[in-house]
Design a protein around this motif. Structure first.
Motif, short mmCIF file in Angstrom:
data_model
loop_
_atom_site.label_atom_id
_atom_site.label_comp_id
_atom_site.label_asym_id
_atom_site.label_seq_id
_atom_site.Cartn_x
_atom_site.Cartn_y
_atom_site.Cartn_z
N LEU A 104 0.82 -1.20 0.00
CA LEU A 104 0.00 0.00 0.00
C LEU A 104 0.86 1.26 0.00
CD1 LEU A 104 -2.84 -0.97 2.51
CD2 LEU A 104 -2.86 -1.07 0.01
N GLU A 105 1.96 1.23 0.71
CA GLU A 105 2.87 2.38 0.71
C GLU A 105 3.46 2.61 -0.67
OE1 GLU A 105 4.20 2.17 5.42
OE2 GLU A 105 5.37 1.11 3.90
N GLY A 106 3.78 1.52 -1.37
CA GLY A 106 4.31 1.65 -2.72
C GLY A 106 3.28 2.11 -3.73
N LEU A 107 2.01 1.85 -3.42
CA LEU A 107 0.91 2.25 -4.30
C LEU A 107 0.42 3.67 -4.01
CD1 LEU A 107 -1.21 1.39 -6.45
CD2 LEU A 107 -2.46 0.24 -4.62
N PRO B 243 4.87 0.06 -6.55
CA PRO B 243 5.10 0.94 -7.70
C PRO B 243 4.59 0.35 -9.01
CG PRO B 243 7.03 0.90 -6.29
CD PRO B 243 6.09 -0.14 -5.75
N ALA B 244 4.70 -0.98 -9.18
CA ALA B 244 4.19 -1.61 -10.40
C ALA B 244 2.67 -1.50 -10.48
CB ALA B 244 4.62 -3.08 -10.45
N LEU B 245 2.00 -1.64 -9.33
CA LEU B 245 0.55 -1.46 -9.31
C LEU B 245 0.17 -0.02 -9.64
CD1 LEU B 245 -0.44 -3.51 -6.11
CD2 LEU B 245 -0.95 -4.10 -8.49
N ALA B 246 0.95 0.94 -9.13
CA ALA B 246 0.67 2.35 -9.43
C ALA B 246 0.81 2.60 -10.93
CB ALA B 246 1.64 3.23 -8.64
N ALA B 247 1.84 2.04 -11.55
CA ALA B 247 2.03 2.21 -12.99
C ALA B 247 0.88 1.55 -13.76
CB ALA B 247 3.36 1.60 -13.41
N TRP B 248 0.46 0.38 -13.31
CA TRP B 248 -0.68 -0.33 -13.93
C TRP B 248 -1.95 0.52 -13.84
CZ3 TRP B 248 -5.07 -1.94 -11.22
CH2 TRP B 248 -5.93 -2.80 -11.91
N ALA B 249 -2.19 1.13 -12.69
CA ALA B 249 -3.39 1.94 -12.50
C ALA B 249 -3.37 3.18 -13.38
CB ALA B 249 -3.53 2.32 -11.02
N ARG B 250 -2.21 3.83 -13.49
CA ARG B 250 -2.12 5.05 -14.31
C ARG B 250 -2.45 4.76 -15.77
NH1 ARG B 250 2.04 6.45 -10.59
NH2 ARG B 250 3.61 5.32 -11.79
N LYS B 251 -2.03 3.61 -16.26
CA LYS B 251 -2.29 3.24 -17.66
C LYS B 251 -3.77 3.01 -17.92
CE LYS B 251 2.21 1.08 -18.54
NZ LYS B 251 2.90 -0.19 -18.83
N ARG B 252 -4.51 2.67 -16.87
CA ARG B 252 -5.92 2.29 -17.05
C ARG B 252 -6.90 3.36 -16.62
NH1 ARG B 252 -2.71 -1.67 -17.01
NH2 ARG B 252 -3.18 -3.68 -17.98
N ARG B 253 -6.40 4.52 -16.27
CA ARG B 253 -7.30 5.60 -15.86
C ARG B 253 -8.03 6.17 -17.08
NH1 ARG B 253 -4.51 9.92 -12.04
NH2 ARG B 253 -2.99 9.88 -13.70
#
Length: 345
Positions: free
Chosen positions: A174-177, A335-345
Motif C-alpha cells: 500500500l505504501e508503494g501504491l 510501484p508496479a501497481l501504481a504504474a498499472w493503474a495510471r495506464k488504465r485511468r
C-alpha cells in the motif's frame, strides 16, 4: 521418534503457567524440543545468544525488558524467527511486533478449553516448522506512507492474498501504491477474527487509503482498502452499475476463512480480463486455484518473489500452477501497481 533433528524453541513469557502450557503444547510432538524458558525479556535475550534456538515464542508484556525492545535488540544482534503469543486484549500490539521483525503471531485462547488449546497446538506447531524456512534477519521493512488526496472516479480493483508474514507485506504494498491512490484494494489475509479490525485500523492511520474491515453490502469505492473479516470470506459481486462486497461464513469444506481462493474466484467472475490479483507471502497453497480462475478469465496474477517472501508457499504454488504473469520483489509490487493503474485511468 522422528529421524529429523527436532526444531529447538525458547519460550519467553513472564507467566509460569503460560510457560508450562506452551512447553507442553510444543513438546507434544518429537519434532519440537523446548531448549529452555525465560521469565522476562532480559533473561530471554541472554538465553537466545547462549542457546541459539531455531525459534522463539514471545509474550510482549514482560518486566525488565519488554517485548518490543527485545525484538529490536534480537534482530540487531542475533536475528531469530519469533512467534508472538498475543492476548485478544492487546491485539493492536501484534502489528507493531511484526513490523519490528516478528515472524508471525498466535492468539491466546480466550477460555483455555481443551478444544481451544488443541487448535492452538496445531497452529503453533505449524508455524514453528514454517519458521525454519525464514532466512536470518529477513523481514519486511516499512519506509512510511505519503498522504495523498483520493481522486473521485470509478475504482480499479486489485485483489491481494497473504498469510504468514502478510501484515507488513500488505502495508509495504500500500505504501508503494500511494503515488496512485485511486484503485480499490481487496485483501484476504489469514488472521483470527478478533485481529482483522485492528489490522485495518492500523493500516488506515498510515494513509492515503481509507482502510476498513469489510462489511456485508459495502459498495466498492476508489481509494478504499477492504480487509476480509477474520472467520469469514470476502467476495465481490456485481449489482447493476456498482460492485458490492459480501462476507459469507465458511462452509465445512473451507480450510481457510478468509479464503484467498474465494476472493480471487469472485474477482475473476465479476471483472474478467480487468482482474488483477497479487499473491504475497504465506504458507500453503491458498490462492493457487483462484489464480488459475483469473488467468482463465483473461486477467493478470502477480506473485511476490522467493527472494523477499517470508514464506514462499502461497506465491510458489501460484507460480507452479502456471497462473502467474509477473514475479516481483516486495518493494517492486506497489510501484508496479501504481504504474498499472495510471495506464488504465
Amino acid at each position: 521418534m522422528s529421524e529429523r533433528t527436532p526444531v529447538s524453541v525458547l519460550v519467553v513469557d513472564d507467566s509460569a503457567q503460560n510457560r508450562y502450557t506452551l512447553t507442553r503444547l510444543l513438546e507434544s510432538t518429537p519434532d519440537v524440543r523446548v531448549l529452555d524458558r525465560a521469565a522476562d525479556g532480559e533473561e530471554g535475550l541472554k538465553k537466545v545468544l547462549e542457546l541459539k534456538p531455531d525459534v522463539v515464542t514471545l509474550d510482549l508484556e514482560m518486566p525488565k525488558l519488554g517485548g518490543f525492545t527485545f525484538l529490536r535488540l534480537l534482530m540487531r544482534t542475533s536475528p531469530t524467527p519469533v512467534i508472538v503469543i498475543s492476548s485478544y486484549a492487546h491485539r493492536s500490539d501484534v502489528f507493531k511486533a511484526l513490523e519490528l521483525g516478528a515472524f508471525d503471531f498466535i492468539a491466546k485462547p480466550a477460555r483455555g478449553t481443551q478444544e481451544e488449546l488443541e487448535k492452538m497446538r496445531v497452529e503453533l506447531l505449524e508455524k514453528v516448522h514454517a519458521a525454519l524456512h525464514v532466512r536470518p534477519g529477513q523481514r519486511h521493512a516499512s519506509p512510511g506512507a505519503r498522504a495523498l488526496a483520493v481522486a473521485g472516479e470509478l475504482p480499479l480493483v486489485v485483489a491481494v492474498g497473504a498469510s504468514t508474514g502478510g501484515p507488513p507485506a500488505v502495508q509495504r504494498v500500500l505504501e508503494g501504491l500511494a503515488s496512485e491512490p485511486t484503485p480499490c484494494v481487496l485483501v484476504s489475509q489469514h488472521m483470527p477474527a478478533q485481529f482483522t479490525r485492528a489490522f485495518a485500523e492500523r493500516l488506515d492511520r498510515i494513509g492515503p487509503f481509507t482502510v476498513t474491515e469489510a462489511s456485508e453490502g459495502d459498495v466498492v469505492q476508489p481509494g478504499h482498502v477492504y480487509i476480509a473479516p477474520g472467520g469469514r470470506h470476502l467476495v465481490v459481486v456485481e449489482r447493476g452499475t456498482r460492485l458490492e462486497l459480501h462476507t459469507p461464513p465458511p462452509t465445512p469444506l473451507d480450510k481457510y476463512a478468509p479464503s484467498v481462493d474465494r476472493l480471487f474466484t469472485s474477482v475473476a467472475q465479476v471483472l474478467g480480463n480487468r482482474a488483477l490479483a497479487v499473491v504475497l507471502t504465506g504458507m500453503g497453497a491458498d490462492g493457487a486455484q483462484g489464480a488459475r480462475e483469473i488467468q482463465r478469465a483473461g486477467g493478470e496474477v502477480w506473485a511476490e518473489s522467493e527472494e523477499t517472501a517470508v514464506v514462499f508457499g502461497m506465491p510458489g504454488e501460484a507460480v507452479a500452477a502456471g497462473a502467474v504473469k509477473r514475479v516481483l520483489r516486495l518493494g517492486e509490487i506497489g510501484p508496479a501497481l501504481a504504474a498499472w493503474a495510471r495506464k488504465r485511468r
